[in-house]
Structures are given as C-alpha cells and as structure tokens.
Design a protein around this motif. Structure first.
Motif, PDB file in Angstrom:
ATOM      1  N   ALA A  86      24.433  18.045  12.398  1.00  0.00           N
ATOM      2  CA  ALA A  86      23.934  17.338  13.579  1.00  0.00           C
ATOM      3  C   ALA A  86      24.579  17.767  14.894  1.00  0.00           C
ATOM      4  N   ILE A 118      21.952  16.960  17.932  1.00  0.00           N
ATOM      5  CA  ILE A 118      21.410  15.645  17.597  1.00  0.00           C
ATOM      6  C   ILE A 118      22.456  14.592  17.942  1.00  0.00           C
ATOM      7  N   ARG A 156      12.400  15.405  10.968  1.00  0.00           N
ATOM      8  CA  ARG A 156      13.696  15.802  11.532  1.00  0.00           C
ATOM      9  C   ARG A 156      14.245  14.654  12.371  1.00  0.00           C
ATOM     10  N   ALA A 157      15.540  14.447  12.311  1.00  0.00           N
ATOM     11  CA  ALA A 157      16.178  13.382  13.083  1.00  0.00           C
ATOM     12  C   ALA A 157      16.240  13.746  14.561  1.00  0.00           C
ATOM     13  N   ASP A 158      15.898  12.788  15.396  1.00  0.00           N
ATOM     14  CA  ASP A 158      16.113  12.920  16.832  1.00  0.00           C
ATOM     15  C   ASP A 158      17.452  12.312  17.223  1.00  0.00           C
ATOM     16  N   ALA A 159      17.956  11.414  16.367  1.00  0.00           N
ATOM     17  CA  ALA A 159      19.250  10.768  16.581  1.00  0.00           C
ATOM     18  C   ALA A 159      19.705  10.199  15.239  1.00  0.00           C
ATOM     19  N   ARG A 186      22.286  14.354  26.785  1.00  0.00           N
ATOM     20  CA  ARG A 186      21.923  15.671  26.253  1.00  0.00           C
ATOM     21  C   ARG A 186      20.694  16.217  26.982  1.00  0.00           C
ATOM     22  N   GLY A 221      21.459  10.540  23.983  1.00  0.00           N
ATOM     23  CA  GLY A 221      20.210  11.293  24.112  1.00  0.00           C
ATOM     24  C   GLY A 221      19.903  11.620  25.555  1.00  0.00           C
TER      25      GLY A 221
END
Length: 181
Positions: free
Chosen positions: A110, A115, A77-80, A176, A173
């Motif tokens: 996203a 994300i 899974r994408a974190d960014a 968030r 990031g």
C-alpha cells in the motif's frame, strides 16, 4: 445487497484478532454511510473473532482472508485502507514489511502504491510501551501511514475511533491528491 456506485471509492477494512474486532462492523457501516464501497479483509486469526456472515451481508461482498486462486475473481483495488483493530503483531509486521498473510501482503504494498492507510491499534499499555512497537509506529508514520495510537484504548468505547479513522483516511487521500495534482 444492491448499493449505488461508491462515490468515494473502495475502502479496505482490515480486521485483526483483537477483542474489538466485532465492533469493526460499526466502522464498516459508517464507511458505507459516507459513500465508500467496503471490502473487509481479515487476518486468519481474526475470522474467529467476529461474525463473518454479518460483515458479508452488510457489505454485499465476501470477507477475504487468503490470496485468491487463479480461477477466482479479483476484488476491487483499494483506494484507501483502514486497519482496525490492529494488533501488536500486525503493526510490527507491517512496519517491517513482512507479508506472511493476505492482509499483510496488501499492507506491504500500500505505501508503495500511494494508497492512504490508517491504522487503529488495539494493544494494551504494556505492549504499547515496548520499543519494537514504538519503533514500528515511528516507521509507519515516516512512510505516511496514519497511526491513531491510544495506549489506554479509551477510543474503543462506542464508535469514537471510526469517525476519526474515516476522517484521517479522507485527509490522507486529499493530501496525496494535492501532492500529485
């Protein structure tokens, strides 16, 4: 290529069919150097714009351009996400929520998943001045997407946009995390 676990997480680099696509390899290398695990995703048209094998060797992962079949493993899974180079079509479709490719499907979800997304458009001045594009950029920014707009494409000389894009994704990031925690 064996790499230690990525301390920053998984960064998806979405590459579109633009003349600057081969230079996205510099973004991938910079992200790896900064501690990201990188998954390259290409729009279907972009596959002819860069050396897929070189990206795969660099990341140790296959370049994705289509949805996986049920018997294929899930990518991390994408974190960014960084979209670079982002074309006029991709920016406009992303802003409208159109998910007609794997790359756009990832982008459509996203913002709703929290994300962080950074978009680095590669469009000429004529396209960058069009109202649909300007509205799309405004829409994306309103949803918290960072759009690094440079209508003259001056940032595409050398590796200048890569560090800026990586810094922007790190900042998003942090913002968030601060909002949730």
């Amino acid at each position: 290529m064996n790499r230690p676990p990525a301390p920053k997480g998984v960064l998806y680099v979405i590459v579109c069919a633009a003349g600057a696509a081969p230079t996205a390899q510099d973004l991938v290398a910079a992200a790896l150097d900064e501690g990201w695990e990188v998954q390259v995703v290409a729009t279907p048209s972009a596959l002819g714009f860069f050396d897929v094998a070189a990206f795969e060797e660099l990341t140790g992962r296959p370049v994705k351009s289509r949805y996986r079949r049920p018997d294929e493993p899930k990518p991390p899974r994408a974190d960014a996400i960084v979209v670079a180079p982002a074309t006029y079509n991709t920016v406009n479709k992303f802003a409208q929520g159109i998910a007609d490719t794997y790359a756009l499907g990832l982008l459509a979800e996203a913002p709703g998943l929290g994300i962080p997304v950074v978009v680095v458009p590669f469009v000429n001045a004529a396209l960058a001045s069009r109202l649909p594009f300007l509205r799309g950029v405004e829409t994306l920014r309103a949803e918290g997407v960072r759009v690094l707009l440079d209508p003259a494409n001056e940032a595409w000389n050398g590796s200048k946009p890569w560090r800026t894009a990586l810094a922007a994704v790190e900042e998003l990031g942090r913002l968030r995390r601060d909002d949730t925690g």
